[in-house]
Every structure is written in structure tokens, then in C-alpha cells.
Design a protein around this motif. Structure first.
Motif, PDB file in Angstrom:
ATOM      1  N   LEU A 211     -11.539  14.323  35.302  1.00 28.06           N
ATOM      2  CA  LEU A 211     -10.290  13.846  34.727  1.00 28.06           C
ATOM      3  C   LEU A 211      -9.213  14.925  34.691  1.00 28.06           C
ATOM      4  O   LEU A 211      -8.031  14.649  34.929  1.00 28.06           O
ATOM      5  N   ALA A 212      -9.583  16.158  34.389  1.00 22.18           N
ATOM      6  CA  ALA A 212      -8.578  17.222  34.239  1.00 22.18           C
ATOM      7  C   ALA A 212      -7.823  17.504  35.527  1.00 22.18           C
ATOM      8  O   ALA A 212      -6.688  17.996  35.489  1.00 22.18           O
ATOM      9  N   GLU A 213      -8.421  17.197  36.682  1.00 23.55           N
ATOM     10  CA  GLU A 213      -7.746  17.462  37.943  1.00 23.55           C
ATOM     11  C   GLU A 213      -6.487  16.625  38.107  1.00 23.55           C
ATOM     12  O   GLU A 213      -5.577  17.001  38.850  1.00 23.55           O
ATOM     13  N   LEU A 214      -6.408  15.494  37.426  1.00 30.86           N
ATOM     14  CA  LEU A 214      -5.222  14.653  37.524  1.00 30.86           C
ATOM     15  C   LEU A 214      -4.038  15.237  36.761  1.00 30.86           C
ATOM     16  O   LEU A 214      -2.904  14.774  36.949  1.00 30.86           O
ATOM     17  N   PHE A 215      -4.273  16.225  35.923  1.00 32.07           N
ATOM     18  CA  PHE A 215      -3.204  16.783  35.104  1.00 32.07           C
ATOM     19  C   PHE A 215      -2.837  18.200  35.519  1.00 32.07           C
ATOM     20  O   PHE A 215      -2.138  18.897  34.787  1.00 32.07           O
ATOM     21  N   HIS A 216      -3.309  18.639  36.692  1.00 33.58           N
ATOM     22  CA  HIS A 216      -2.872  19.918  37.222  1.00 33.58           C
ATOM     23  C   HIS A 216      -1.431  19.791  37.736  1.00 33.58           C
ATOM     24  O   HIS A 216      -1.116  18.848  38.463  1.00 33.58           O
ATOM     25  N   THR A 217      -0.594  20.708  37.371  1.00 37.73           N
ATOM     26  CA  THR A 217       0.800  20.641  37.795  1.00 37.73           C
ATOM     27  C   THR A 217       1.351  22.042  37.956  1.00 37.73           C
ATOM     28  O   THR A 217       0.885  22.992  37.298  1.00 37.73           O
ATOM     29  N   ASN A 218       2.324  22.161  38.839  1.00 38.94           N
ATOM     30  CA  ASN A 218       2.987  23.443  39.063  1.00 38.94           C
ATOM     31  C   ASN A 218       4.292  23.554  38.289  1.00 38.94           C
ATOM     32  O   ASN A 218       4.958  24.588  38.351  1.00 38.94           O
ATOM     33  N   THR A 219       4.684  22.496  37.611  1.00 38.76           N
ATOM     34  CA  THR A 219       5.927  22.516  36.855  1.00 38.76           C
ATOM     35  C   THR A 219       5.751  23.286  35.549  1.00 38.76           C
ATOM     36  O   THR A 219       4.637  23.444  35.042  1.00 38.76           O
ATOM     37  N   GLU A 220       6.842  23.751  35.028  1.00 33.51           N
ATOM     38  CA  GLU A 220       6.802  24.522  33.788  1.00 33.51           C
ATOM     39  C   GLU A 220       6.435  23.618  32.618  1.00 33.51           C
ATOM     40  O   GLU A 220       6.934  22.490  32.502  1.00 33.51           O
ATOM     41  N   SER A 222       6.508  22.052  29.142  1.00 38.41           N
ATOM     42  CA  SER A 222       7.569  21.808  28.181  1.00 38.41           C
ATOM     43  C   SER A 222       7.094  20.786  27.161  1.00 38.41           C
ATOM     44  O   SER A 222       6.019  20.193  27.295  1.00 38.41           O
ATOM     45  N   PHE A 223       7.917  20.573  26.148  1.00 34.67           N
ATOM     46  CA  PHE A 223       7.574  19.577  25.136  1.00 34.67           C
ATOM     47  C   PHE A 223       7.479  18.191  25.757  1.00 34.67           C
ATOM     48  O   PHE A 223       6.591  17.401  25.417  1.00 34.67           O
ATOM     49  N   ALA A 224       8.366  17.885  26.693  1.00 33.64           N
ATOM     50  CA  ALA A 224       8.356  16.566  27.329  1.00 33.64           C
ATOM     51  C   ALA A 224       7.095  16.362  28.165  1.00 33.64           C
ATOM     52  O   ALA A 224       6.483  15.292  28.143  1.00 33.64           O
ATOM     53  N   SER A 225       6.686  17.407  28.922  1.00 33.09           N
ATOM     54  CA  SER A 225       5.489  17.270  29.755  1.00 33.09           C
ATOM     55  C   SER A 225       4.229  17.155  28.905  1.00 33.09           C
ATOM     56  O   SER A 225       3.317  16.386  29.230  1.00 33.09           O
ATOM     57  N   LEU A 226       4.146  17.913  27.811  1.00 32.66           N
ATOM     58  CA  LEU A 226       2.994  17.806  26.920  1.00 32.66           C
ATOM     59  C   LEU A 226       2.946  16.440  26.243  1.00 32.66           C
ATOM     60  O   LEU A 226       1.870  15.862  26.066  1.00 32.66           O
ATOM     61  N   ASN A 227       4.102  15.918  25.889  1.00 38.68           N
ATOM     62  CA  ASN A 227       4.153  14.600  25.267  1.00 38.68           C
ATOM     63  C   ASN A 227       3.704  13.525  26.244  1.00 38.68           C
ATOM     64  O   ASN A 227       2.965  12.590  25.876  1.00 38.68           O
ATOM     65  N   GLU A 228       4.126  13.641  27.499  1.00 41.39           N
ATOM     66  CA  GLU A 228       3.707  12.670  28.507  1.00 41.39           C
ATOM     67  C   GLU A 228       2.212  12.754  28.774  1.00 41.39           C
ATOM     68  O   GLU A 228       1.533  11.735  28.929  1.00 41.39           O
ATOM     69  N   ARG A 229       1.675  13.973  28.822  1.00 38.89           N
ATOM     70  CA  ARG A 229       0.232  14.127  29.043  1.00 38.89           C
ATOM     71  C   ARG A 229      -0.559  13.525  27.893  1.00 38.89           C
ATOM     72  O   ARG A 229      -1.569  12.847  28.108  1.00 38.89           O
ATOM     73  N   SER A 230      -0.122  13.752  26.674  1.00 37.71           N
ATOM     74  CA  SER A 230      -0.814  13.178  25.521  1.00 37.71           C
ATOM     75  C   SER A 230      -0.777  11.655  25.563  1.00 37.71           C
ATOM     76  O   SER A 230      -1.774  10.994  25.254  1.00 37.71           O
TER      77      SER A 230
END
Length: 500
Positions: A211-220, A222-230
């Protein structure tokens, strides 16, 4: 939402159905989606009448409560992992209707255990299985079918007549959106169609790797990216729990680990308050052997709150000796050095074809059906095999310089012979790699079992400090006769000693 017509609700009187018809409320969805004031306005009824209608519909459609000892209540099933010790640690095996997580570093055996479970679930009930099939959802790789065939051929528990590749289904989900569609649309229909086939084994195990492989990203970050991942993690977990509950399947999700970085106490921690970084060690990583707490499960607290059980796999720096018969069953029976921070830990094989193998560690961090616990295991051609904790014969050698070869029978020439001893798991062997040289601090040998020379009889290796004190000629009462106070008063002051 329920599209059942209002006329099909037996709990409503005919007069109440007429009120709803007057307000153009024809289905249960129309009624439940409207606030109470809107129902009163559209049907031109009082607040009391509107509440009676809504309560009657809710009472009829709400699921009935059951006692846990109700014989008519559907029961969760459980199937073996293929190893009795591991089954005991997990509370009897893998249970359906639950979300299991297997986290670990690379080469710890996560996929090996998942493939082993996909074969065990197919076994008949008298062998610990539940006559089910498995579905593998991979995110970035193809299922290694040759390894599955090797397990079937090498493990006496499996046989082509009982389990095989025909009952292991595979799907590919390379992104979060694809996985969401698979879990919400594709998989429910597939599970129903397989269950309706007369001679097919129903799907009882779903594996997601990883599952964790789907959340690998090269983008910085941020609060927005963490919120989307959650949000994505919570949505995927809801879908997985829905499948596990509705179809009575066990869901096993493989997860990665991250390095634990000690940053010291939290700067904003309040008195009598435990910071998150301190809490994480209780639910994010194992701590049964030294070094196991250097890794923690990925995906954070949001995902940790979604799983019913977390299992951690790790590669340790400990080695174990196996005899010639056991060495044939080990997947890679070879000398396996490990170098870490300038220290080389090497296990040396003795006679009779003994080979060292690296021990791996499995820890149940938390579980809703079992107590936390740990055990050692190895990977064999037939799958994962747990080792009993009370077994002796574990020997490790720590040194900072490369080992030197010793002549045959060297240890036997310097130690008295000891009677031979054996165990079911094979006797351990350890020799002084520095030959006949005096012991130094560079080499430290620790053993939990009898030791044997490379080509000689058994010999007990004497601790170097014990040998030193035995050779002390001062006598046991020498130090008791010293006047330490007089000796201290004869020394110059500490300031003069530092200046000198």
C-alpha cells in the motif's frame, strides 16, 4: 441510500403513508434525506406526527441487535499460517472479517508470508484451512508464481491436489484512484460471482502488496498533501473494512517501514504530556530485541488507527547454526557476513555440514485477537518457519577485524574433551578464530549452547576474564588488606595531578 417505496414499510399506518404521499415523499431516501421541518412543511403535518413517521421507518430498517452467543450469528473463520508457533502467537491463525497489516523492511519476508497465507487458505478444514481462495492486488510488481510452485513442492502441508495457482487471483492497482475503483466496484462483483460458482472456492483472503508504494511522491510535503493522503487512507480503509465485513474475508495489507530518527524531547511538550514521537513506539514498531526499534511502520497514525492487527518483520544481526539436515531446508544456506558501523558479526560453521543462517524477527505490535509477542523465524523453500525461543545453540561472534583461519583440531588441543550432546535443532559450534593467540578485546564470543572445534571433540571455551583472575597470584585476600584511605591521602591534590 435505500430506494425502497414508502408503501412497503409495514411499520407505517395507512394514514401516515397518505400524509407522505401528499407531500410527494414516495421512497425511504426521500424521507431520510429531508430535515424534519421540510417534512412538516411539505406534508402539512405537525412536528409530533413527523417524528412518529421517521421513528417508525428507522425502527423497521435499523439492523437488529444480537448477542455474541447467538447461535444464528455468523462466525468469523480462521485459518493456519502453516506454522504452529506462529498460529499460537497470532491467536489461532489469521481470522476473517479483520484488517491485518504486515510491515517490514526489504527482504524481511513480507511477500513470502503473504504467499504462504494464500496457499494455507485453500487447505481443507482438517488441515487448518477454510477451503477458500486468495486475491492478490499488486501495486507495482507481478506475483512470482515460480516461488509459489516451489512452496507447494517443498512444504509437506501443501500439495497440488489441495492448493495451487488456480485459486490465487491477481489484480493490478498502480494508483490510488485505480485501487479505490477496484475496492468499490470491481472486487465486490468479483467476490459475489466467485461465490455463486458451484465448484469454485470462495475468496477468503485479500492481499494488497504494498500500500505505501501508492503514496510515494517527489513533490514537497505540505499541509495540503498530508491532508489528501489522510483522506485517501481513511477512504481505502473504509472500503477494506466493508469488504471484510460483508464478504467475511481476511484482508492482509503489506506495508513498508521508515527509519526512526531520535530528535530528543519535543520542544513544545507540556508537563505530564507524552509527545506523539514517544507514543509512536508503542504502536509503530517492535522492541523485543536490540535494534528492532530502529524501524517503524509507514503511513503514520491515520493508517495505524484503521488496522486490527499490526505485525512487524525485521532482519536481525543474529545468526543460527543448523545441522546438515536442516541446512538443506534453508532457502539460502550460505555464510552471510554483516557489516555495521565497522563491526563485523560472523557466525562460523562447524563440522557435519552446519551452516549459519540469519535470524529474522516477527513481532505482534498490537492485535484485537492476540497478546503482543515475538518469535524468531527463518525462510525455507517451503515457506516461513518459526523457531522456538527456548532452543539452544545460538552462537554469535563480534569482532572489528577480519577472521583468521585456524588449523584443524586447534581448539581440541587446548581444551579437555567433553561428552557429546545433541538436540533436535542441532548443536551449535564456535571456535577461537584467532587460533592459539591470547584472547584480546577485539574478539568476543558468546554462546548459549555447547561449543565444538572445527574437527575435534566438544570443548568449553573459557571466558578471558575468568582465565585472568584464575592466573592472579596476589591471593584472594590481597585487596582486603589494602588501606585505601592511607593510599588516597598520599596522593597529591587533583589540581596538581591535572597540571602535571
Amino acid at each position: 441510500m435505500d430506494s425502497r417505496p414508502i408503501t412497503a414499510i409495514d411499520a407505517l399506518f395507512s394514514s401516515q403513508k397518505a400524509m407522505l404521499k401528499r407531500g410527494n415523499i414516495t421512497t425511504v431516501a426521500d424521507l431520510m434525506l429531508l430535515p424534519l421541518p421540510d417534512i412538516m412543511r411539505k406534508c402539512k403535518i405537525s412536528n409530533h406526527d413527523a417524528k412518529l413517521i421517521v421513528d417508525a421507518v428507522c425502527d423497521e430498517l435499523a439492523p437488529k441487535l444480537h448477542r455474541l452467543d447467538d447461535p444464528g450469528l455468523p462466525r468469523d473463520e480462521k485459518f493456519t499460517t502453516g506454522d504452529a508457533l506462529l498460529d499460537r502467537l497470532l491467536g489461532g491463525g489469521i481470522r476473517t472479517s479483520k484488517l491485518w497489516e504486515i510491515a517490514g523492511e526489504s527482504a524481511a519476508g513480507k511477500t513470502q508470508l503473504a504467499m504462504q497465507l494464500s496457499l494455507c487458505v485453500q487447505l481443507p478444514r482438517n488441515l487448518g484451512g477454510i477451503l477458500g481462495s486468495a486475491c492478490f492486488i499488486s501495486t507495482s510488481w507481478t506475483l512470482p508464481t515460480n516461488r509459489l510452485v516451489e512452496m507447494v513442492d517443498a512444504n509437506p502441508l501443501f500439495s497440488p491436489a489441495l492448493c495451487g495457482l488456480s485459486d490465487i487471483h491477481t489484480l493490478k492497482a498502480p494508483s490510488v484512484n485505480v485501487l479505490r475503483h477496484v475496492l468499490s466496484v470491481t472486487l465486490p462483483g468479483f467476490l459475489t460471482s466467485v461465490r455463486n460458482q458451484p465448484n469454485a472456492k470462495p475468496v477468503k483472503l485479500i492481499v494488497i502488496d504494498a500500500l505505501a508504494e501508492l503514496f510515494h511522491t517527489n513533490t514537497e510535503t505540505s499541509f495540503a498533501s498530508l491532508n489528501e493522503r489522510s483522506r485517501n487512507l481513511a477512504e481505502l480503509a473504509t472500503l477494506l473494512h466493508g469488504l471484510a465485513s460483508a464478504h467475511r474475508v481476511a484482508v492482509v495489507v503489506l506495508n513498508e517501514v521508515a527509519d526512526v530518527i531520535d530528535r530528543g524531547p519535543a520542544p513544545d511538550a507540556r508537563p505530564h504530556e507524552v509527545a506523539y514521537r514517544e507514543q509512536a513506539r508503542f504502536f509503530g514498531r517492535g522492541d523485543s530485541v536490540p535494534g528492532e526499534d530502529a524501524k517503524e511502520a509507514a503511513l503514520g497514525l491515520v493508517w495505524a488507527n484503521q488496522v486490527n492487527a499490526r505485525i512487524m518483520l525485521s532482519r536481525t544481526k543474529r545468526m543460527r547454526y543448523l545441522d546438515a539436515h536442516e541446512a538443506q531446508a534453508v532457502k539460502r544456506p550460505r555464510r552471510e557476513p554483516d557489516v555495521d558501523a565497522g563491526t563485523s558479526r560472523v557466525a562460523v560453521a562447524g563440522q557435519d555440514g552446519e551452516q549459519p543462517i540469519r535470524l529474522r524477527r516477527l513481532t505482534v505490535v498490537f492485535s484485537s485477537v492476540a497478546q503482543p509477542g515475538s518469535l524468531d523465524y527463518i525462510i525455507t523453500p517451503g515457506g516461513i518457519v518459526a523457531l522456538p525461543e527456548e532452543a539452544g545453540g545460538v552462537t554469535t561472534v563480534e569482532r572489528t577485524s577480519p577472521p583468521r583461519k585456524i588449523p584443524a583440531n586447534a581448539a581440541a588441543a587446548t581444551a579437555p574433551p567433553q561428552p557429546d550432546s545433541s538436540s533436535d535443532l542441532g548443536a551449535a559450534s564456535a571456535v577461537d578464530l584467532d587460533g592459539l593467540a591470547p584472547p584480546t578485546d577485539e574478539a568476543h564470543v558468546s554462546s548459549e549452547g555447547p561449543e565444538r572445534a572445527e574437527n575435534g571433540p566438544l570443548a568449553e571455551e573459557e571466558d578471558e576474564w575468568e582465565a585472568y583472575w584464575k592466573s592472579d597470584e596476589l591471593g584472594s585476600d590481597f585487596y582486603s588488606q589494602l588501606d585505601l584511605d592511607a593510599l588516597a591521602s598520599s596522593l597529591p591534590p587533583s589540581s596538581e595531578r591535572r597540571s602535571g
